[in-house]
Enzyme design. Sequence first.
Site, short mmCIF file in Angstrom:
data_model
loop_
_atom_site.label_atom_id
_atom_site.label_comp_id
_atom_site.label_asym_id
_atom_site.label_seq_id
_atom_site.Cartn_x
_atom_site.Cartn_y
_atom_site.Cartn_z
CG HIS A 111 -2.14 -1.08 1.18
ND1 HIS A 111 -2.49 -1.39 -0.11
CD2 HIS A 111 -2.90 -1.61 2.06
CE1 HIS A 111 -3.54 -2.28 0.01
NE2 HIS A 111 -3.52 -2.42 1.27
CG HIS A 185 -8.15 -0.28 2.22
ND1 HIS A 185 -9.17 -1.28 2.66
CD2 HIS A 185 -6.96 -1.04 1.86
CE1 HIS A 185 -8.40 -2.31 2.94
NE2 HIS A 185 -7.17 -2.30 2.37
CD GLU A 313 -8.31 -3.43 -0.87
OE1 GLU A 313 -7.19 -2.97 -1.04
OE2 GLU A 313 -8.57 -4.45 0.02
#
Length: 349
Positions: A111, A185, A313
């Site tokens: 991420h 997210h 996502e």
Amino acid sequence: MKIIREIINSTSDQNNLELLSLINKKQTTVKITNLGGIITSILFNDKNGQPVDIVLGFDNINDYCSEEYHSNYPYFGAVIGRYANRIKNGRFQIDGVTYQAAQTNGSDCLHGGVEGFDKKVWEIVEVAEVPVGRVKMKYISPDGEESFPGELTVYLTITLTEDDEIGIEFESTTDKPTAVNLTHHGYFNLNGGEGAIGGHLLKLNSSNYLEQDDNFVTTGNLINVMGTTHDFTKERTIDRDWDPSEGYDQTFVIDKETAGLELAAKARSEKTGIVFEVHTTDPVVHLYCGKYIAPLKGKNNVQYGPFSAFCLETQVHPNAINVPSFPNTILKPGEKAYSKTVYKLSHVN
């Protein structure tokens, strides 16, 4: 459409924090903060006309900055960048130059690194009530941030229509070739955050999912869902075939016919009657069932924990920067990276 804009007095070193509420005529409400572009709340009436908050998060914006929360950090409702999901060994090449990002998840980069876009304070550049409720934010990621090359300028636009459609748009440009793969997210529980989400009904518009190694990094291989525990081509409960200790943490390739908005997923709750659809321009959707959510108190004093929510996502294939057969995630000067995802809220007829 009505928009309420509030200044947040931060207890951390974050400055200029705001909370914006988009409210349509049906009282559907989307709350957004410029800390990480977090959607803190989506309020939608259930089948009995009672408002239900369908995303996990906190009542107080400062709780998103707490040490307790960050000690086992789930990225509740935030923008993920520069690169969503995992990059194998945190390493990639662009034009023959090797870049080494932080190895934040075992040996891999997760991420965007140590401090991704989820922890940045975004500049609010536009707030408008017509023709739809709209908040537009900007973040400029400097050259070399988290070891990614190039100065990247990202615009995030979040909208709410009178028809209960929530839009999330990303638009990015760069001054040097760089790797970009953005997502939002959100953690969803259509029962107001209460209980596990295994009983939610889910359908995915996907015939294939991406093979992963032992650390959930995509390998480049596609696996047909037919005859597997990953077959959501027909609506079923999320927990029907899952491993109850693992849930799902898997990327599904959307059966798309165009590059435009198409249906990726449809979830619903029999308890509240709420239907949640995800439409996107992106090629994949990652289903995560919240295995690693630590026990903590969320909004309305609701107790959260593992499997309290599901994530859908939308993005480009994870680790695509290292897999030549996957779609391109290298952005070059003069180009524009664009994606749009729309959440459509309704009720069971």
